[in-house]
Design a protein around this motif. Structure first.
Motif, PDB file in Angstrom:
ATOM      1  N   LYS A 238    -133.907 -11.151  72.420  1.00 21.84           N
ATOM      2  CA  LYS A 238    -133.672 -10.854  71.004  1.00 21.84           C
ATOM      3  C   LYS A 238    -133.232  -9.405  70.808  1.00 21.84           C
ATOM      4  O   LYS A 238    -132.422  -9.121  69.929  1.00 21.84           O
ATOM      5  CB  LYS A 238    -134.901 -11.208  70.174  1.00 21.84           C
ATOM      6  N   ASP A 239    -133.733  -8.499  71.636  1.00 23.48           N
ATOM      7  CA  ASP A 239    -133.260  -7.108  71.577  1.00 23.48           C
ATOM      8  C   ASP A 239    -131.763  -7.048  71.905  1.00 23.48           C
ATOM      9  O   ASP A 239    -130.999  -6.366  71.229  1.00 23.48           O
ATOM     10  CB  ASP A 239    -134.032  -6.219  72.553  1.00 23.48           C
ATOM     11  N   LEU A 240    -131.366  -7.766  72.943  1.00 22.31           N
ATOM     12  CA  LEU A 240    -129.949  -7.806  73.313  1.00 22.31           C
ATOM     13  C   LEU A 240    -129.124  -8.405  72.169  1.00 22.31           C
ATOM     14  O   LEU A 240    -128.062  -7.885  71.820  1.00 22.31           O
ATOM     15  CB  LEU A 240    -129.754  -8.626  74.586  1.00 22.31           C
ATOM     16  N   LEU A 241    -129.617  -9.490  71.576  1.00 21.54           N
ATOM     17  CA  LEU A 241    -128.893 -10.114  70.463  1.00 21.54           C
ATOM     18  C   LEU A 241    -128.751  -9.152  69.295  1.00 21.54           C
ATOM     19  O   LEU A 241    -127.695  -9.112  68.648  1.00 21.54           O
ATOM     20  CB  LEU A 241    -129.616 -11.390  70.000  1.00 21.54           C
ATOM     21  N   GLN A 242    -129.790  -8.377  69.050  1.00 18.93           N
ATOM     22  CA  GLN A 242    -129.706  -7.402  67.961  1.00 18.93           C
ATOM     23  C   GLN A 242    -128.644  -6.345  68.263  1.00 18.93           C
ATOM     24  O   GLN A 242    -127.851  -5.999  67.395  1.00 18.93           O
ATOM     25  CB  GLN A 242    -131.074  -6.737  67.744  1.00 18.93           C
ATOM     26  N   ARG A 243    -128.629  -5.861  69.489  1.00 16.93           N
ATOM     27  CA  ARG A 243    -127.626  -4.862  69.876  1.00 16.93           C
ATOM     28  C   ARG A 243    -126.213  -5.414  69.747  1.00 16.93           C
ATOM     29  O   ARG A 243    -125.289  -4.693  69.382  1.00 16.93           O
ATOM     30  CB  ARG A 243    -127.857  -4.386  71.322  1.00 16.93           C
ATOM     31  N   LYS A 244    -126.049  -6.700  70.046  1.00 12.21           N
ATOM     32  CA  LYS A 244    -124.730  -7.348  69.989  1.00 12.21           C
ATOM     33  C   LYS A 244    -124.429  -7.945  68.607  1.00 12.21           C
ATOM     34  O   LYS A 244    -123.399  -8.599  68.442  1.00 12.21           O
ATOM     35  CB  LYS A 244    -124.635  -8.457  71.051  1.00 12.21           C
ATOM     36  N   LYS A 245    -125.350  -7.717  67.661  1.00 17.23           N
ATOM     37  CA  LYS A 245    -125.192  -8.249  66.293  1.00 17.23           C
ATOM     38  C   LYS A 245    -124.999  -9.771  66.306  1.00 17.23           C
ATOM     39  O   LYS A 245    -124.179 -10.318  65.580  1.00 17.23           O
ATOM     40  CB  LYS A 245    -124.060  -7.549  65.565  1.00 17.23           C
ATOM     41  N   ALA A 246    -125.789 -10.440  67.147  1.00 22.92           N
ATOM     42  CA  ALA A 246    -125.680 -11.893  67.291  1.00 22.92           C
ATOM     43  C   ALA A 246    -126.999 -12.607  66.975  1.00 22.92           C
ATOM     44  O   ALA A 246    -127.110 -13.809  67.201  1.00 22.92           O
ATOM     45  CB  ALA A 246    -125.235 -12.237  68.714  1.00 22.92           C
ATOM     46  N   LEU A 247    -127.966 -11.879  66.431  1.00 24.85           N
ATOM     47  CA  LEU A 247    -129.279 -12.475  66.187  1.00 24.85           C
ATOM     48  C   LEU A 247    -129.211 -13.602  65.151  1.00 24.85           C
ATOM     49  O   LEU A 247    -129.768 -14.678  65.365  1.00 24.85           O
ATOM     50  CB  LEU A 247    -130.278 -11.399  65.754  1.00 24.85           C
ATOM     51  N   ASP A 248    -128.511 -13.384  64.052  1.00 25.35           N
ATOM     52  CA  ASP A 248    -128.384 -14.436  63.034  1.00 25.35           C
ATOM     53  C   ASP A 248    -127.648 -15.651  63.583  1.00 25.35           C
ATOM     54  O   ASP A 248    -128.009 -16.786  63.276  1.00 25.35           O
ATOM     55  CB  ASP A 248    -127.671 -13.917  61.779  1.00 25.35           C
TER      56      ASP A 248
END
Length: 152
Positions: A104-114
């Protein structure tokens, strides 16, 4: 004999069963009444747990997300589709404990969490609806769509 269930109740029960590792939390659906019964070893029984809960003629065990390939296989499918350049890093993340937090940290950095939460919710709904179909469960008319996932 088919049984009808409320979609929201089914989804909440599935989420309860999927907390933690398989078999930490269990739930069954009474085939006669359509009632969900929950059980956990972490506390006193939330509901009275029937002695014959393993009788498949009376009760249907609610699956854990891993039984429906909604764990790592789903993460890897998401990575293949939406983050192919990060696929190897994501595979490495899931080689160690605490993988979901790092993912989830990686997704946040990549703006892909949503995008992940949307992908996960759609896959969960599809898998649960297929599970219902296979097991002769109908979703009550007027059942609501899957709620937004918890994004904590």
């Amino acid at each position: 004999m088919p049984v009808s269930v409320d979609w929201t109740e089914l989804l909440h029960t599935f989420e309860f069963v999927s907390l933690g590792q398989p078999h930490e939390h269990e739930a069954v659906l009474c085939r006669k009444s359509g009632e969900f019964l929950w059980h956990t070893d972490l506390e006193e029984d939330i509901e009275a747990w029937p002695d014959d809960a393993d009788d498949e003629k009376k009760y249907l065990s609610i699956p854990h997300k891993k039984e429906l390939d909604l764990g790592k296989p789903l993460v890897f499918e998401f990575a293949r589709q939406f983050l192919p350049d990060e696929f190897n890093e994501i595979r490495r993340i899931f080689d160690r404990r605490g993988a979901y937090a790092r993912f989830k940290d990686l997704l946040q950095r990549k703006k892909a969490l949503d995008r992940w939460y949307d992908f996960e919710a759609k896959a969960t709904e599809a898998a649960l609806r297929e599970w219902c179909e296979v097991n002769g469960i109908t979703i009550e008319h007027g059942a609501t769509p899957a709620p937004e996932p918890d994004r904590r």
